[in-house]
Design a protein around this motif. Structure first.
Motif, PDB file in Angstrom:
ATOM      1  N   ALA A 191       0.742  -1.207  -0.008  1.00 29.89           N
ATOM      2  CA  ALA A 191       0.112   0.163   0.052  1.00 29.89           C
ATOM      3  C   ALA A 191       0.980   1.315   0.008  1.00 29.89           C
ATOM      4  CB  ALA A 191      -0.873   0.116   1.139  1.00 29.89           C
ATOM      5  N   THR A 192       1.913   1.361   0.903  1.00 26.75           N
ATOM      6  CA  THR A 192       2.976   2.447   0.817  1.00 26.75           C
ATOM      7  C   THR A 192       3.691   2.450  -0.549  1.00 26.75           C
ATOM      8  OG1 THR A 192       3.157   1.907   3.238  1.00 26.75           O
ATOM      9  CG2 THR A 192       4.785   3.140   1.971  1.00 26.75           C
ATOM     10  N   ILE A 193       4.117   1.336  -0.993  1.00 22.61           N
ATOM     11  CA  ILE A 193       4.862   1.579  -2.199  1.00 22.61           C
ATOM     12  C   ILE A 193       3.824   2.044  -3.603  1.00 22.61           C
ATOM     13  CG2 ILE A 193       6.083  -0.046  -3.892  1.00 22.61           C
ATOM     14  CD1 ILE A 193       6.876  -1.871  -1.458  1.00 22.61           C
ATOM     15  N   ILE A 195      -0.040  -1.989  -9.841  1.00 20.82           N
ATOM     16  CA  ILE A 195      -0.841  -2.142 -10.909  1.00 20.82           C
ATOM     17  C   ILE A 195      -2.330  -1.817 -10.537  1.00 20.82           C
ATOM     18  CG2 ILE A 195      -1.897  -3.623 -12.493  1.00 20.82           C
ATOM     19  CD1 ILE A 195       0.691  -2.758 -13.370  1.00 20.82           C
ATOM     20  N   LEU A 196      -3.020  -2.491  -9.439  1.00 23.03           N
ATOM     21  CA  LEU A 196      -4.294  -2.128  -9.163  1.00 23.03           C
ATOM     22  C   LEU A 196      -4.458  -1.689  -7.690  1.00 23.03           C
ATOM     23  CD1 LEU A 196      -5.930  -5.444 -10.424  1.00 23.03           C
ATOM     24  CD2 LEU A 196      -6.011  -3.146 -11.472  1.00 23.03           C
ATOM     25  N   ASP A 197      -4.913  -0.753  -7.440  1.00 22.05           N
ATOM     26  CA  ASP A 197      -5.350  -0.250  -5.816  1.00 22.05           C
ATOM     27  C   ASP A 197      -5.971  -1.493  -4.931  1.00 22.05           C
ATOM     28  OD1 ASP A 197      -4.238   2.411  -6.428  1.00 22.05           O
ATOM     29  OD2 ASP A 197      -6.206   3.020  -7.022  1.00 22.05           O
ATOM     30  N   ASP A 198      -5.614  -1.317  -3.746  1.00 21.26           N
ATOM     31  CA  ASP A 198      -6.289  -2.394  -2.875  1.00 21.26           C
ATOM     32  C   ASP A 198      -6.245  -3.718  -3.324  1.00 21.26           C
ATOM     33  OD1 ASP A 198      -7.091  -0.088  -1.439  1.00 21.26           O
ATOM     34  OD2 ASP A 198      -8.978   0.032  -2.833  1.00 21.26           O
ATOM     35  N   ALA A 236       0.983 -15.080  -7.136  1.00 23.05           N
ATOM     36  CA  ALA A 236      -0.370 -15.071  -6.451  1.00 23.05           C
ATOM     37  C   ALA A 236      -1.149 -13.480  -7.042  1.00 23.05           C
ATOM     38  CB  ALA A 236      -0.045 -14.737  -4.933  1.00 23.05           C
ATOM     39  N   GLY A 237      -0.368 -12.851  -8.009  1.00 24.97           N
ATOM     40  CA  GLY A 237      -1.303 -11.793  -8.406  1.00 24.97           C
ATOM     41  C   GLY A 237      -0.262 -10.833  -9.193  1.00 24.97           C
TER      42      GLY A 237
END
Length: 368
Positions: free
Chosen positions: A231-233, A289-292, A283-284
């Motif tokens: 989240a910080t990054i 790329i995407l928020d949250d 895993a993703g």
């Protein structure tokens, strides 16, 4: 009279078989010779082997994210890239992110719209290659190289019962590769990452990632730690329009339990003492790329004689296929007497005189 011009090649990177088949038909109607790829890594290989002029690329793929596929393609290919997405938030992200793609289209799509977009792409003139580096660019690369080298761990990890080593060989075009490790009371933490881009920008992003990942070392659960760090990054990456592939792991030395999260990296392997090596699946998508976005943690047991091997895409790019890459990585891992020897051999899989990207490797071997 039949045309004597060379056929145009296209690659369809799409995991849904029905959509992939439809795209093949659409492109064949435009007289493309089409190669299909059900995942990102095979898509990269297909573009390299066919020298494709066009790529249709889904964002959500089963191994590495479509954004990461596009980044890897831009290291060697100037093919037109048409991104496909089914989500509105991804469209917003594509609008604000320099992905290296030429256009995007949302699902469900009209075959006629796809063909119109492709015709429009091929009416555009490709930007000519950049001129030779001037002194200013050379100075920036030199400064970026200093930053990149400073990110590598200075301390040697000495975990009882384990042999740990890492190796890094930069190219002239400095990128965002780095690895980091440090000992803990019960074992070690390890981070392996690659920030999108080249030069000082990528090096500074990598430095930020390293600092943030170290700041969450005391968070007990790896998924919570990674979620907080990402989240910080991401907030920093939003400003630069970048993203980072990462592999982060925590080792409990006594049990051999390795907890890990792979965010779009896809080039970590478990090489058991007995049996076939297995690639640890992402895993993703990459961070940023995407928020949250949340990435679930996974676990594996390192038994005596087992190795964890992580390499950068510079090693993969030196191979003609994913299968050849897996065979060679497993072979050099088994042949090396020490982790240092394995790392050196892994770098040799991507010879310095032909490598187009930084080459990085980390090996964690549990002793017999």
């Amino acid at each position: 009279m039949a045309s004597t011009s060379s056929p145009r090649h296209a690659v369809v990177v799409e995991d849904d078989a029905d959509i992939r088949g439809l795209l093949v038909l659409i492109l064949e109607q435009l007289d493309f010779v089409v190669t299909e790829a059900p995942d990102g890594l095979s898509g990269v290989e297909a573009v390299r082997s066919t020298n494709a002029e066009l790529v249709t690329l889904d964002i959500n793929l089963p191994d590495i994210d479509g954004m990461e596929v596009c980044r890897r393609l831009r290291e060697f290919s100037d093919a037109y890239v048409l991104m496909l997405t089914a989500r509105a938030d991804e469209i917003d992200r594509l609008n604000g992110l320099d992905t290296g793609a030429d256009d995007y289209i949302s699902k469900p799509f009209s075959p006629k719209e796809v063909q119109a977009r492709i015709r429009a792409l091929f009416r555009r003139a490709r930007t000519p290659a950049a001129p030779a580096e001037d002194q200013r660019q050379a100075d920036e690369l030199e400064r970026a190289a200093v930053v990149q080298q400073s990110l590598l761990p200075r301390e040697t990890v000495r975990v009882e019962g384990y042999d740990v080593a890492g190796a890094f060989r930069p190219t002239r075009s400095v990128g965002g590769d780095f690895y980091d490790w440090y000992q803990t009371h019960d074992g070690m933490h390890l981070t392996f990452a690659d920030a999108m881009g080249k030069g000082m920008g990528a090096a500074l992003i990598a430095a930020t990632v390293r600092a943030v990942m170290r700041s969450v070392a005391d968070t007990p659960a790896i998924a919570d730690a990674f979620g907080s760090a990402s989240a910080t990054i991401t907030s920093d990456l939003d400003q630069s329009g970048s993203f980072v592939t990462m592999f982060h792991a925590r080792l409990d030395a006594a049990s051999g339990r390795l907890s890990y999260i792979d965010a779009g990296h896809g080039l970590a392997l478990h090489v058991p003492a007995e049996g076939t090596a297995q690639r640890l699946v992402s895993a993703g998508p990459p961070v940023g790329i995407l928020d949250d976005q949340l990435w679930p943690a996974a676990e594996l047991e390192l038994e005596p004689g087992d190795s964890l091997v992580i390499v950068s895409d510079g090693v993969l790019d030196a191979h003609a296929s994913l299968e050849e890459f897996l065979v060679n990585v497993e072979k050099v891992t088994r042949n090396g007497a020490t982790s240092d020897e394995v790392c050196a051999a892994l770098l040799e899989l991507a010879p310095a005189d032909t490598a187009e990207d930084d080459v990085t490797a980390v090996v964690v071997r549990r002793k017999h």
